[in-house]
Design a protein around this motif. Structure first.
Motif: not given
Length: 377
Positions: A38-41, A45-50, A329-330
């Motif tokens: 789900f990171l890209r979705m 943004g991806e950084a927020l989850i990571r 996807y971006g």
């Protein structure tokens, strides 16, 4: 969501090890979720989850700044992989081993004779109960959805993260799928050719708008960019109208064929919004809209002027489809225009299906009063 046959158990140390883009886990209380896919979705943004990987995200789910919708919570359950056991000594380690052994034995009995889950090594639960859902996901959906009647609207707006098969015939099914790159491959050569044709024709200085037998207005080549932009702007209005009045029509509950048509046109996208093969229009279907757009302009404006407006609109369409794919996807930079569009569009999918119809711009949502409201706490 169907309950998992047997949950797996993980220690805090195990969860904490999964904090990379290749393996990202989060907690919701004691529930463990593998959100790598789900990171890209993620609209934030991806950084927020990571940045929150390996941690409890309960507060973030409740907000502020954003309280996640019921659809978002239901969506998250698709990534559930097990339960957390607190690290507090040898006794808990022994309990953990016993739970895992019991869970593996139960899972072996449950999955005996069945195909392993396609989503990964943890057999994560799906929000679709294959035995109790309103449709049979093991069969093509196109012929089933019309039978849902009054239940269709609620069902289609509960998104899932799984592929959809519309037709049993492989050729017919293949015709409903399109990789994103086919849009620029098919349409951009046409955009470039007509742009060159229109500009060089206007550059000859022979194009005029005849008002009467004695009066005519010459059209200079410098007008082409303005006509091109006018076509692009016109497309943005058409984009809004198609999305709102065609794609989001509410088919009558008693009409099997209108329900099926709605599902084929757009309902399947709301049911499975991250099916990458159905995020852009197949060129065959798009050609019907493009051809109609050309015919209308050709017969309402002088030929070269109509084509100039048309090519601008066609370019607008290509940009629309590419942006729509990117919004799903971006991972745009926070604070950018595309980031705002992505957040806006995901809200449309998960929470405000009757608003937020603009894709490339929110401009037309304002005069038509369909702007997604700001969240208030």
């Amino acid at each position: 969501m169907s309950p998992c046959a047997s949950p797996r158990f993980f220690t805090e140390r195990e969860v904490a090890r999964h904090r990379t883009e290749d393996s990202c886990w989060v907690l919701l209380g004691t529930r463990v979720y593998d959100v790598t896919a789900f990171l890209r979705m993620h609209p934030g943004g991806e950084a927020l989850i990571r940045g929150r990987s390996g941690k409890d995200v309960s507060r973030e789910m409740e907000g502020p700044p954003h309280r996640h919708s019921e659809n978002a919570r239901r969506w998250m359950e698709q990534y559930y992989i097990g339960e957390l056991v607190r690290d507090s000594g040898a006794e808990d380690a022994q309990t953990l081993r016993a739970r895992r052994t019991a869970g593996e034995e139960t899972a072996a009995k449950t999955t005996e004779g069945k195909v392993e889950d396609e989503h990964g090594p943890f057999n994560r639960c799906s929000s679709v109960d294959l035995d109790k859902d309103l449709v049979d996901w093991r069969k093509p959906l196109a012929w089933q959805v019309g039978h849902l009647g009054e239940k269709y609207d609620a069902w289609v707006h509960q998104p899932v993260d799984r592929p959809i098969r519309l037709f049993g015939n492989p050729l017919l099914e293949a015709g409903t799928k399109t990789s994103w790159y086919w849009v620029p491959v098919v349409w951009l050569p046409i955009v470039f050719y007509f742009s060159w044709h229109c500009y060089t024709t206007l550059a000859k200085g022979t194009t005029k708008i005849v008002l009467s037998s004695d009066v005519s207005i010459p059209i200079h080549k410098s007008v082409f960019p303005l006509l091109f932009l006018a076509g692009w702007f016109l497309w943005s209005f058409i984009e809004y109208c198609i999305h709102r009045f065609v794609f989001h029509m509410k088919p009558p509950a008693h009409n099997y064929y209108l329900i099926m048509l709605h599902f084929l046109l757009h309902g399947q996208h709301h049911k499975s919004p991250f099916d990458g093969s159905r995020l852009v229009f197949p060129p065959g279907l798009a050609s019907l809209v493009v051809g109609s757009f050309y015919a209308i302009l050709h017969y309402t404006l002088p030929e070269i002027l109509g084509i100039s407006v048309f090519v601008g609109g066609l370019c607008g369409y290509v940009v629309y489809d590419m942006i729509h794919y990117y919004l799903h996807y971006g991972s745009p930079k926070k604070g950018s225009y595309m980031y705002g569009l992505k957040v806006y569009h995901v809200k449309h999918h998960f929470e405000h299906q009757r608003a937020g119809f603009g894709i490339t711009t929110t401009f037309w949502d304002h005069p038509f009063k369909t702007v997604i409201p700001d969240e208030k706490f």
